[in-house]
Design a protein around this motif. Structure first.
Motif, PDB file in Angstrom:
ATOM      1  N   PRO A 141      47.043  44.894  36.531  1.00  0.00           N
ATOM      2  CA  PRO A 141      47.049  45.241  37.979  1.00  0.00           C
ATOM      3  C   PRO A 141      48.850  44.638  38.336  1.00  0.00           C
ATOM      4  O   PRO A 141      48.671  44.043  37.514  1.00  0.00           O
ATOM      5  CB  PRO A 141      45.806  44.186  38.726  1.00  0.00           C
TER       6      PRO A 141
ATOM      7  N   TYR B   4      51.273  44.293  41.401  1.00  0.00           N
ATOM      8  CA  TYR B   4      51.755  44.821  43.007  1.00  0.00           C
ATOM      9  C   TYR B   4      53.104  44.505  43.057  1.00  0.00           C
ATOM     10  O   TYR B   4      53.071  42.686  42.848  1.00  0.00           O
ATOM     11  CB  TYR B   4      50.344  43.589  43.524  1.00  0.00           C
TER      12      TYR B   4
ATOM     13  N   GLU C  79      55.452  44.332  40.288  1.00  0.00           N
ATOM     14  CA  GLU C  79      56.306  43.634  39.640  1.00  0.00           C
ATOM     15  C   GLU C  79      57.332  44.088  38.808  1.00  0.00           C
ATOM     16  O   GLU C  79      57.225  44.343  37.789  1.00  0.00           O
ATOM     17  CB  GLU C  79      54.743  43.820  39.070  1.00  0.00           C
TER      18      GLU C  79
ATOM     19  N   ASP D  88      48.897  48.973  42.896  1.00  0.00           N
ATOM     20  CA  ASP D  88      48.131  48.844  43.979  1.00  0.00           C
ATOM     21  C   ASP D  88      49.370  48.368  44.626  1.00  0.00           C
ATOM     22  O   ASP D  88      49.576  47.194  45.669  1.00  0.00           O
ATOM     23  CB  ASP D  88      47.950  46.943  43.570  1.00  0.00           C
TER      24      ASP D  88
ATOM     25  N   ASN E  18      48.312  48.920  49.522  1.00  0.00           N
ATOM     26  CA  ASN E  18      47.358  47.704  48.509  1.00  0.00           C
ATOM     27  C   ASN E  18      46.714  47.785  48.408  1.00  0.00           C
ATOM     28  O   ASN E  18      45.972  46.995  49.828  1.00  0.00           O
ATOM     29  CB  ASN E  18      48.948  47.301  48.405  1.00  0.00           C
TER      30      ASN E  18
ATOM     31  N   LYS F  39      43.660  42.387  44.248  1.00  0.00           N
ATOM     32  CA  LYS F  39      43.795  42.919  43.440  1.00  0.00           C
ATOM     33  C   LYS F  39      42.820  42.859  42.465  1.00  0.00           C
ATOM     34  O   LYS F  39      42.641  43.945  41.304  1.00  0.00           O
ATOM     35  CB  LYS F  39      44.866  41.712  42.496  1.00  0.00           C
TER      36      LYS F  39
ATOM     37  N   ALA G 240      50.497  40.991  35.004  1.00  0.00           N
ATOM     38  CA  ALA G 240      51.751  41.208  34.752  1.00  0.00           C
ATOM     39  C   ALA G 240      53.070  40.125  34.330  1.00  0.00           C
ATOM     40  O   ALA G 240      53.764  40.234  33.666  1.00  0.00           O
ATOM     41  CB  ALA G 240      52.314  42.448  36.063  1.00  0.00           C
ATOM     42  N   ASP G 241      52.544  39.214  34.720  1.00  0.00           N
ATOM     43  CA  ASP G 241      53.624  38.088  35.359  1.00  0.00           C
ATOM     44  C   ASP G 241      53.535  36.899  33.667  1.00  0.00           C
ATOM     45  O   ASP G 241      54.562  36.661  33.460  1.00  0.00           O
ATOM     46  CB  ASP G 241      53.115  37.857  36.252  1.00  0.00           C
TER      47      ASP G 241
ATOM     48  N   GLN H 178      52.018  35.290  32.916  1.00  0.00           N
ATOM     49  CA  GLN H 178      50.752  34.376  32.685  1.00  0.00           C
ATOM     50  C   GLN H 178      49.922  33.602  32.034  1.00  0.00           C
ATOM     51  O   GLN H 178      49.323  32.806  31.209  1.00  0.00           O
ATOM     52  CB  GLN H 178      50.592  33.171  34.456  1.00  0.00           C
TER      53      GLN H 178
ATOM     54  N   ARG I 287      48.339  27.695  30.169  1.00  0.00           N
ATOM     55  CA  ARG I 287      48.909  29.082  31.347  1.00  0.00           C
ATOM     56  C   ARG I 287      50.661  28.598  31.597  1.00  0.00           C
ATOM     57  O   ARG I 287      50.698  27.259  31.817  1.00  0.00           O
ATOM     58  CB  ARG I 287      48.320  29.212  32.288  1.00  0.00           C
TER      59      ARG I 287
ATOM     60  N   ARG J 228      55.129  31.648  36.264  1.00  0.00           N
ATOM     61  CA  ARG J 228      55.518  32.939  36.203  1.00  0.00           C
ATOM     62  C   ARG J 228      56.906  32.708  35.975  1.00  0.00           C
ATOM     63  O   ARG J 228      57.754  32.481  36.004  1.00  0.00           O
ATOM     64  CB  ARG J 228      55.344  33.168  38.003  1.00  0.00           C
TER      65      ARG J 228
ATOM     66  N   THR K  56      54.766  34.810  43.022  1.00  0.00           N
ATOM     67  CA  THR K  56      53.164  34.809  43.182  1.00  0.00           C
ATOM     68  C   THR K  56      52.689  35.669  44.938  1.00  0.00           C
ATOM     69  O   THR K  56      53.384  34.868  45.617  1.00  0.00           O
ATOM     70  CB  THR K  56      51.864  33.431  43.206  1.00  0.00           C
ATOM     71  N   LYS K  57      51.514  36.632  44.397  1.00  0.00           N
ATOM     72  CA  LYS K  57      51.365  36.961  46.000  1.00  0.00           C
ATOM     73  C   LYS K  57      50.160  36.189  46.595  1.00  0.00           C
ATOM     74  O   LYS K  57      49.323  36.432  47.114  1.00  0.00           O
ATOM     75  CB  LYS K  57      50.950  38.502  45.400  1.00  0.00           C
ATOM     76  N   TRP K  58      49.819  35.400  46.268  1.00  0.00           N
ATOM     77  CA  TRP K  58      48.987  34.095  46.629  1.00  0.00           C
ATOM     78  C   TRP K  58      49.232  33.295  47.156  1.00  0.00           C
ATOM     79  O   TRP K  58      49.578  32.117  46.748  1.00  0.00           O
ATOM     80  CB  TRP K  58      47.987  34.017  45.518  1.00  0.00           C
TER      81      TRP K  58
ATOM     82  N   ARG L  22      45.349  33.044  51.945  1.00  0.00           N
ATOM     83  CA  ARG L  22      44.514  34.315  50.652  1.00  0.00           C
ATOM     84  C   ARG L  22      43.868  33.274  49.488  1.00  0.00           C
ATOM     85  O   ARG L  22      42.587  33.959  49.736  1.00  0.00           O
ATOM     86  CB  ARG L  22      45.635  35.054  50.507  1.00  0.00           C
TER      87      ARG L  22
HETATM   88  N1  UDP Z   1      48.237  41.877  41.740  1.00  0.00           N
HETATM   89  C1  UDP Z   1      47.775  42.885  42.682  1.00  0.00           C
HETATM   90  N2  UDP Z   1      47.603  43.319  43.719  1.00  0.00           N
HETATM   91  C2  UDP Z   1      47.780  42.150  44.506  1.00  0.00           C
HETATM   92  C3  UDP Z   1      48.265  41.173  44.371  1.00  0.00           C
HETATM   93  C4  UDP Z   1      48.125  40.750  42.953  1.00  0.00           C
HETATM   94  O1  UDP Z   1      47.437  43.958  41.625  1.00  0.00           O
HETATM   95  O2  UDP Z   1      47.604  42.304  45.762  1.00  0.00           O
HETATM   96  C5  UDP Z   1      48.729  41.220  40.676  1.00  0.00           C
HETATM   97  C6  UDP Z   1      50.018  40.919  40.121  1.00  0.00           C
HETATM   98  O3  UDP Z   1      50.935  41.872  40.001  1.00  0.00           O
HETATM   99  C7  UDP Z   1      49.450  40.218  38.881  1.00  0.00           C
HETATM  100  C8  UDP Z   1      48.110  39.972  38.863  1.00  0.00           C
HETATM  101  O4  UDP Z   1      47.955  40.799  40.228  1.00  0.00           O
HETATM  102  O5  UDP Z   1      49.756  41.296  37.865  1.00  0.00           O
HETATM  103  C9  UDP Z   1      47.884  38.449  39.457  1.00  0.00           C
HETATM  104  O6  UDP Z   1      49.052  38.304  40.561  1.00  0.00           O
HETATM  105  P1  UDP Z   1      49.930  36.686  40.897  1.00  0.00           P
HETATM  106  O7  UDP Z   1      50.551  36.550  39.987  1.00  0.00           O
HETATM  107  O8  UDP Z   1      50.478  37.208  42.116  1.00  0.00           O
HETATM  108  O9  UDP Z   1      48.751  35.879  41.034  1.00  0.00           O
HETATM  109  P2  UDP Z   1      48.852  33.962  40.266  1.00  0.00           P
HETATM  110  O10 UDP Z   1      48.514  34.877  39.218  1.00  0.00           O
HETATM  111  O11 UDP Z   1      49.666  33.680  41.360  1.00  0.00           O
HETATM  112  O12 UDP Z   1      47.299  33.999  40.686  1.00  0.00           O
END
Ligand code: UDP
Ligand code: MG
Length: 309
Positions: A8, A10, A12, A42, A70, A73, A95-96, A98, A197, A200, A205-207, A211
Motif C-alpha cells: 500500500p 500513500y 511514498e 491510496d 485516500n 491502509k 513501502a517505507d 520498516q 523492525r 522508517r 508516518t501517516k499514523w 489515528r
Molecule cells: N498507508 C496507506 N494509506 C494510508 C496510510 C498509510 O496506504 O492512509 C501505507 C503507507 O504508504 C505505508 C504503510 O501503509 O506503506 C504503513 O504506513 P506508515 O509507515 O505511515 O505506518 P507506520 O509504519 O508508522 O505504522
C-alpha cells in the motif's frame, strides 16, 4: 510458484525508489519463484502515482491499482488482496522498508514447508518511541484480555498469505477492516519469523496518535463485545450496593433516629454515576456506529485506474 508483493502506498515518493531497489536485490536471490508487485496507490497527493506508472510501463510484472482517494491502509490492502490473491501466495509489505524485504526469503521458505500464514514478529521496538512502545503494549494486553481470539503480540501487517488464506480474508464482509484481526481470524497453519523492525527510511508516518487511538478502538470493537456486556455486570453491582445502602440509611433513620445528612455525598454520587452512564452510552454508541457503517453497505474503496492487472 507465483508470489505477489502487495504494497500500500500513500505519499511514498521518497520511499518508492529505495523500496524498489531493495526488493529487486532480494528477489534476485530467489530465482525459483516468479514475483509480481501489486502496488496500491491510496490517493497519494505527491508523485507516487507518476512513479508507479513509470515502473509499470517498464516492468510488466508491476501491477498498479490506484484508488480514487485516500481510503486508508486497511482498504488499500483489501483492494490489493483482490488482485494479489490470484497468485500462489501474497506478501504484504510496507513501502517505507520498516518491514525489511530481507524477510521475503524466510517467508517463502516457510510457505514451501506448508504454512499458509507466515507473519513477521517484531523482536524489539527499540526504534519506536517510548510512548509508542507503551501504548502498543497496552493495546495488545487489553485486546487479548477481552478478545474472542487473541492477536499475536507485535505482529504487524507484514506477512505472507497463501492463496486460500488470502481468499478467506476477502470473504470477510465487514467494512470496518482491522486487517491484523482479519488475517488472524482466518486461522490456518501459521508460523512466525522474528525480525528487528527498522526505523522508517524516508518520508514520515501517516499514523498520529489520534489515528492510532481510533485504530485501536476499531480493533477492540471488531473483536469483542465484552465492553458492551461489562455494563450489565457493573449495573448489577451498583444496584446491589444501592440496595444494601438503602437498608442502612433506613435503619439509621428509623431505628436510631439519626438525621440523614448529605449534600456532598449526594453530589458525588450523582456526578459519578452520570459519568458512568455517559461512558456506557458512549460504548454502546461506539458499537452502534460500527453497525451503522456496516448496514450502509458501501463499497470499501473506489478504484480510479488499474495498470497491468
Ligand atoms: N498507508 C496507506 N494509506 C494510508 C496510510 C498509510 O496506504 O492512509 C501505507 C503507507 O504508504 C505505508 C504503510 O501503509 O506503506 C504503513 O504506513 P506508515 O509507515 O505511515 O505506518 P507506520 O509504519 O508508522 O505504522
Ligand atoms: Mg511505517
Amino acid at each position: 510458484m507465483k508470489i505477489t508483493l502487495l504494497v500500500p502506498m500513500y505519499n511514498e515518493e521518497e520511499s518508492l525508489p529505495l523500496f524498489w531497489e531493495e526488493t529487486q536485490t532480494v528477489l534476485q536471490t530467489l530465482p525459483d519463484a516468479q514475483f509480481e508487485y501489486a502496488f496500491v496507490n491510496d490517493g497519494s497527493t505527491d508523485g507516487t502515482l507518476a512513479q508507479l506508472k513509470e515502473l509499470a510501463q517498464k516492468n510488466p510484472n508491476v501491477k498498479v491499482i490506484s484508488l480514487a482517494r485516500n481510503f486508508g491502509k486497511e482498504a488499500a490492502l483489501t483492494a490489493g488482496l483482490l488482485e494479489a490473491a490470484k497468485a500462489d501466495a501474497v506478501i504484504v509489505l510496507d513501502a517505507d522498508l520498516q518491514d525489511p524485504p530481507s524477510l521475503i526469503p524466510a517467508f517463502v521458505e516457510k510457505f514451501k514447508q506448508g504454512f499458509d500464514v507466515v507473519y513477521g514478529q517484531r523482536e524489539s521496538r527499540r526504534k519506536d518511541s517510548f510512548l509508542k512502545r507503551f501504548t502498543a503494549r497496552g493495546f495488545y494486553k487489553f485486546h487479548n484480555a477481552i478478545a474472542d481470539r487473541p492477536l499475536p503480540e507485535d505482529a504487524g501487517d507484514c506477512r505472507l498469505l497463501s492463496r486460500r488464506a488470502a481468499r478467506a480474508v476477502l470473504q470477510l464482509p465487514e467494512r470496518e477492516r482491522f486487517m491484523k484481526g482479519l488475517f488472524n481470524w482466518v486461522g490456518f497453519k501459521t508460523a512466525a519469523v522474528p525480525f528487528a523492525r527498522e526505523a522508517r527510511r524516508a518520508g514520515e508516518t501517516k499514523w498520529n496518535y489520534w489515528r492510532l487511538w481510533n485504530f485501536a478502538l476499531e480493533g477492540l470493537t471488531a473483536s469483542s463485545t465484552l465492553p458492551l456486556r461489562l455494563w450489565t455486570y457493573f449495573g448489577f453491582a451498583v444496584s446491589a450496593f444501592a440496595f444494601v445502602y438503602a437498608l442502612w440509611v433506613a435503619v439509621q433513620k428509623i431505628v436510631y433516629g439519626n438525621p440523614v445528612s448529605g449534600y456532598a455525598s449526594l453530589m458525588v454520587a450523582i456526578l459519578f454515576f452520570s459519568g458512568i452512564q455517559l461512558i456506557s452510552l458512549g460504548v454502546i454508541g461506539e458499537y452502534l456506529g460500527r453497525v451503522f457503517m456496516e448496514v450502509k453497505q458501501r463499497p470499501l474503496y473506489v478504484v480510479d485506474e488499474k495498470i497491468n492487472c
